[in-house]
Design a protein around this motif. Structure first.
Motif, short mmCIF file in Angstrom:
data_model
loop_
_atom_site.label_atom_id
_atom_site.label_comp_id
_atom_site.label_asym_id
_atom_site.label_seq_id
_atom_site.Cartn_x
_atom_site.Cartn_y
_atom_site.Cartn_z
N GLY A 49 0.81 -1.21 0.00
CA GLY A 49 0.00 0.00 0.00
C GLY A 49 0.84 1.26 0.00
N VAL A 50 0.57 2.14 -0.93
CA VAL A 50 1.21 3.45 -1.00
C VAL A 50 0.14 4.44 -1.44
CG1 VAL A 50 2.93 4.87 -2.16
CG2 VAL A 50 3.48 2.51 -1.59
N GLY A 51 -0.03 5.54 -0.71
CA GLY A 51 -0.99 6.55 -1.13
C GLY A 51 -1.97 6.91 -0.03
N ALA A 52 -3.03 7.61 -0.40
CA ALA A 52 -4.03 8.09 0.54
C ALA A 52 -4.99 6.96 0.91
CB ALA A 52 -4.79 9.27 -0.05
N ILE A 53 -5.39 6.93 2.18
CA ILE A 53 -6.17 5.81 2.69
C ILE A 53 -7.55 5.71 2.02
CG2 ILE A 53 -7.19 7.10 4.61
CD1 ILE A 53 -5.95 3.44 4.72
N ARG A 54 -8.18 6.84 1.67
CA ARG A 54 -9.50 6.77 1.04
C ARG A 54 -9.42 6.05 -0.31
NH1 ARG A 54 -11.93 12.22 0.85
NH2 ARG A 54 -12.75 11.66 2.90
N ASP A 55 -8.41 6.40 -1.10
CA ASP A 55 -8.24 5.74 -2.39
C ASP A 55 -7.86 4.28 -2.21
OD1 ASP A 55 -8.81 8.12 -3.67
OD2 ASP A 55 -6.71 8.69 -3.91
N CYS A 56 -7.04 4.01 -1.21
CA CYS A 56 -6.62 2.62 -0.96
C CYS A 56 -7.82 1.76 -0.56
CB CYS A 56 -5.55 2.58 0.12
SG CYS A 56 -3.93 3.17 -0.42
N MET A 57 -8.63 2.26 0.36
CA MET A 57 -9.81 1.50 0.78
C MET A 57 -10.78 1.31 -0.37
SD MET A 57 -9.71 0.31 3.82
CE MET A 57 -11.42 -0.19 3.78
N ALA A 58 -10.98 2.36 -1.17
CA ALA A 58 -11.90 2.25 -2.31
C ALA A 58 -11.40 1.21 -3.30
CB ALA A 58 -12.06 3.60 -2.98
N GLY A 59 -10.10 1.24 -3.61
CA GLY A 59 -9.54 0.28 -4.55
C GLY A 59 -9.56 -1.13 -4.01
N PHE A 60 -9.28 -1.28 -2.72
CA PHE A 60 -9.26 -2.61 -2.10
C PHE A 60 -10.65 -3.24 -2.12
CE2 PHE A 60 -8.55 -5.69 1.33
CZ PHE A 60 -7.27 -6.14 1.03
N GLU A 61 -11.64 -2.45 -1.77
CA GLU A 61 -13.01 -2.99 -1.72
C GLU A 61 -13.57 -3.20 -3.12
OE1 GLU A 61 -14.84 -0.14 0.88
OE2 GLU A 61 -14.45 -1.41 2.65
N ALA A 62 -13.25 -2.30 -4.06
CA ALA A 62 -13.73 -2.46 -5.43
C ALA A 62 -13.16 -3.72 -6.08
CB ALA A 62 -13.36 -1.23 -6.27
N ALA A 63 -11.94 -4.08 -5.71
CA ALA A 63 -11.32 -5.29 -6.26
C ALA A 63 -11.87 -6.56 -5.63
CB ALA A 63 -9.80 -5.23 -6.06
N GLY A 64 -12.65 -6.44 -4.56
CA GLY A 64 -13.21 -7.60 -3.89
C GLY A 64 -12.25 -8.27 -2.93
N PHE A 65 -11.22 -7.53 -2.48
CA PHE A 65 -10.19 -8.13 -1.65
C PHE A 65 -10.54 -8.16 -0.17
CE2 PHE A 65 -6.79 -7.00 -5.00
CZ PHE A 65 -6.89 -8.26 -5.56
N ALA A 66 -11.51 -7.34 0.28
CA ALA A 66 -11.83 -7.31 1.70
C ALA A 66 -12.34 -8.67 2.19
CB ALA A 66 -12.83 -6.20 2.00
N PRO A 67 -13.35 -9.28 1.55
CA PRO A 67 -13.77 -10.61 2.00
C PRO A 67 -12.70 -11.67 1.80
CG PRO A 67 -15.01 -9.91 0.04
CD PRO A 67 -14.25 -8.73 0.50
N LEU A 68 -11.92 -11.56 0.73
CA LEU A 68 -10.83 -12.52 0.51
C LEU A 68 -9.85 -12.49 1.66
CD1 LEU A 68 -8.99 -14.34 -1.48
CD2 LEU A 68 -7.85 -12.15 -1.94
N LEU A 69 -9.44 -11.28 2.09
CA LEU A 69 -8.47 -11.16 3.16
C LEU A 69 -9.02 -11.72 4.47
CD1 LEU A 69 -5.77 -10.09 4.23
CD2 LEU A 69 -6.86 -7.86 4.55
N LYS A 70 -10.27 -11.39 4.78
CA LYS A 70 -10.85 -11.87 6.03
C LYS A 70 -11.03 -13.38 6.02
CE LYS A 70 -12.99 -7.47 7.22
NZ LYS A 70 -14.21 -6.71 7.53
#
Length: 216
Positions: A49-70
């Motif tokens: 992760g590099v950059g602003a947290i809002r963009d990072c969270m938006a990109g992470f969730e849009a990619a579908g990685f939040a449920p994958l990680l959990k």
């Protein structure tokens, strides 16, 4: 050696991370995963992760990685977070007027600005915090194997996770105030510093990660 998935959600220092992993684990399959399906069978997950947290969270969730990680954490898959990849695992960040994060760790992410003490002669700590800092290992952990306590690692960040009253701190450093350099719980290890930019000790930590079974 198995498959190591580096989660690509558009905000990571991906190529230097992948290059470092290929260096320390030439027999592993290092994948830059842009979808959960590409990371599904990985034996290790790395969240950069590099950059602003809002963009990072938006990109992470849009990619579908939040449920994958959990799901991976629940399944015992070893996970490594780096820099903002650590911060998105926290409860909330003060950046961008406040952003809710994944709440995997319950601590907040705070801005240095209001917390740093004033230096003598009217000088101030520079923000972002950028450079090499000694890291005190506050617990024994497989990812510290072969790394001398108080070794130096490379940091670049304007936001931090407090080290005080935080039982999950695995490494601590100071930049005017004590801050978490590394967090650990179960099969998760996360660093505020960049191991891929931290010379021999950083490569040793990455080597330890790809050889880690997720147990402490």
């Amino acid at each position: 050696m198995g498959k190591v998935a580096v989660l690509d959600y558009g905000m990571g220092n991906l190529h230097s991370v992948a290059s470092a992993l290929n260096q320390v684990a030439p027999d592993s399959e290092v994948v830059l995963a842009t979808t959960p399906e590409q990371a599904q069978s990985a034996g290790h997950l790395l969240v950069p992760g590099v950059g602003a947290i809002r963009d990072c969270m938006a990109g992470f969730e849009a990619a579908g990685f939040a449920p994958l990680l959990k799901e991976a954490i629940s399944a015992g898959v070893p996970v490594l977070g780096i820099c903002v990849g650590m911060q998105i695992m926290m409860r909330h960040s003060e950046e961008n007027n406040g952003v809710d994060c994944l709440d995997i760790f319950s601590q907040p992410v705070k801005f240095f600005g209001g917390d740093l003490p004033e230096l003598p002669q009217g000088r101030h700590f520079k923000i972002p915090h950028m450079g090499w800092n000694c890291v005190q290992q506050t617990c024994k952990h497989p990812l510290w194997q072969g790394i001398v306590d108080r070794s130096r690692f490379y940091f670049v960040h304007s936001y931090y996770v407090p080290a005080v009253d935080n039982s999950e701190v695995a490494g601590q450093t100071e930049y005017g105030i004590p801050l978490a350099a590394a967090l650990a719980r179960g099969n998760i290890f996360a660093t505020q510093f960049h191991p891929e930019k931290s010379a021999r000790d950083g490569l040793q930590l990455l080597s330890n990660f790809v050889n880690w079974d997720g147990r402490t």
